[in-house]
Design an enzyme around this catalytic site. Sequence first.
Site, short mmCIF file in Angstrom:
data_model
loop_
_atom_site.label_atom_id
_atom_site.label_comp_id
_atom_site.label_asym_id
_atom_site.label_seq_id
_atom_site.Cartn_x
_atom_site.Cartn_y
_atom_site.Cartn_z
N LYS A 1 0.81 -1.22 0.00
CA LYS A 1 0.00 0.00 0.00
C LYS A 1 0.85 1.28 0.00
O LYS A 1 0.43 2.31 -0.51
CB LYS A 1 -0.93 0.00 1.21
CG LYS A 1 -2.02 -1.06 1.17
CD LYS A 1 -3.06 -0.77 0.12
CE LYS A 1 -4.23 -1.75 0.19
NZ LYS A 1 -5.16 -1.57 -0.96
N GLU B 1 -9.75 5.82 3.16
CA GLU B 1 -10.55 4.72 3.69
C GLU B 1 -9.59 3.57 3.95
O GLU B 1 -8.55 3.48 3.32
CB GLU B 1 -11.62 4.31 2.68
CG GLU B 1 -11.15 3.32 1.58
CD GLU B 1 -10.07 3.87 0.67
OE1 GLU B 1 -9.94 5.11 0.55
OE2 GLU B 1 -9.32 3.06 0.07
N SER C 1 1.68 -9.70 -0.64
CA SER C 1 1.41 -8.26 -0.63
C SER C 1 1.59 -7.61 0.73
O SER C 1 1.78 -6.40 0.82
CB SER C 1 0.00 -8.00 -1.16
OG SER C 1 -0.94 -8.75 -0.41
#
Lengths: 399, 266
Positions: free
Chosen positions: A91, A113, A381
């Site tokens: 991210k 969010e 990830s």
Amino acid sequence: MSYNYPDSSGHFGQFGGIYMAETLIPAVEELRQQYLRFRDDPEFKAEFAYELKHYVGRPSPIYHAKRLSDSLGGAQIYLKREDLNHTGAHKINNAIGQALLAKRMGKKRVIAETGAGMHGVATATVAARFGMECIVYMGAEDIQRQAPNVFRMKLLGATVVPVESGSRTLKDACNEAIRDWVTNVESTFYIFGTAAGPHPYPMMVRDFQCVIGNEAKVQMPEMIGRQPDAVIACVGGGSNAIGLFHSYIEEKNVQIIGVEAGGYGIASGRHAAPLTANSKVGVLHGNKVYLIQDENGQIIETHSISAGLDYPGVGPEHCLLKDMGRAQYVAINDDEALAAFDALCRFEGIIPALESSHALAHAMKIAPTMGKDKVLLVNLSGRGDKDMNTVAKLKGITL
Amino acid sequence: MSRIQATFEKLKQQQRKALIPFLTAGDPDPQLTVPLLHALVEAGADVIELGVPFSDPMADGPTIQRASERALKHGTSLRGVLDMVAEFRKQNDTTPVVLMGYGNPIEAMGWETFARRCAEVGVDGVLTVDFPPEESHDAFEHLQQHGIDPIFLIAPTTNEARIELVAKLARGYVYYVSLKGVTGAGNLDLSDIAHKIPQLRKHIRLPIGVGFGIRDAATAQAVAKLCDGVVVGSRIVQEIENSNEQNVVANVGKFVRELRTAIDQA
């Protein structure tokens, strides 16, 4: 014909677009113009590259999970180690890109969010790094299951706002962030966490995440002398997946597999797998995508063990890749993901995020059916530290 | 002539401003929606905006979110809302009804079926909050084929080029959102409206209604002076929320009458 999406109006075939309330249309249009202006700007590119290298710690390595592969007796599983990034997930790649853009647009307040909290942590991190005010919207249900990440965000100086409406998960956090944006549109930059939402977000987030696949395409030949036979990634909104997949779309010999959250199983109706479940096309959060909904067009509450995949839609580019037949989408259920989580802990000493465990579980499922000379590249990830409470609870352990 | 056009022309002749109340269909109970619609008309409503509940009302504040949740809990669907309009039309053939909501329930039904059903039951206009002109080509073709007016929002952030775009596509009336924010927020800026409406009139020949943040008769009166119609939503929904099944129709009627009186004195 070469693959070149989205078109100038932000469509990936019939998917994508800018389905937003009028108040926000000028904001997304400004964002589009500014992004296109800076995307190819040498100074912007250099600063982004510098941050990825010195702040995030890129390139992330690729690791051969040999003991795990041997235990399965088939294809070799390689892991793209996004879990080793600063803040522990992919991210941060996107959060830095958008923060650099926000800085250039003179926005001092950022909102986000978050589902699992990884995007919230990444946004809080870059907000601290660049001196911006940061508000993170998070479903009250997710705040419960991801308590460590909530504390991390607060340590980083962010305000975490619990969202009590609807299913109290990621989609409701999105709704609330959009409500904030429409109210504070002039001062605020919305750092959107996945490759979905109104144009230009699906394109922009993908571009920032493409570093994953671009690195892998160089690293794999260095390690094994060729590209892998398949690239595999979990898909919620789908940003880590598109980041890995995009560089491989025109590599026709590489199979592309996206793994959705099967929850309690597709047949149970309690899942978060719109592509695998053949959900109808619909419009939510600014884009037209495959969407889990009832026959009246109301969004159905989804379920997944992993908060980061617990979302009724999926990015528009994945919808297109599915329709083109270029990528295959499958679902992995909660229990399968949990088994893969355990396996990676025990065989490799790596604690994966529950999201990434879905991708790993599918690799573990197909590896035994393939020859030992075959290679599967799984996007790991994120790391699983944030999931300690969830996993302990499922195992009946009180921490 | 469409019901919406006829209504605004009559108002213009009478030198009056339109009162456009909003409520969510199926709130507090689907049985009460048609009685509430008649009560709105009796209290002086000129046009009715009827909200179609959606699970994810991103442009709405907490009041209308709760109304949607109540309506959905009772199983209100787009199909059901169209049936309510049909029922309303049995006794009222003059008051325009505009359906207001989000695109996905319509996408699920299909725009062609939806537009045909709108014409059959007597819906006059459709306002889809999350479908800007850029994404609406097919949708509007179907609406226009069946004589349904596409109603558009214009926001304080809308620039001149987009105002022109809306002016080309809009029918019926144009809805100016008087603040940056969600429905029911309380920071309406009268001087912004006074400044913006003449700008809009340069491009838009349709009547202009103003809404978002109008919470009492005094504000409704002040806004009415500046435009052609006043939209009141969250405050009416709040009245519904604070009433019970026995007094809700009377309470809503009383509040709307106060608005009517105030607007007619504008």
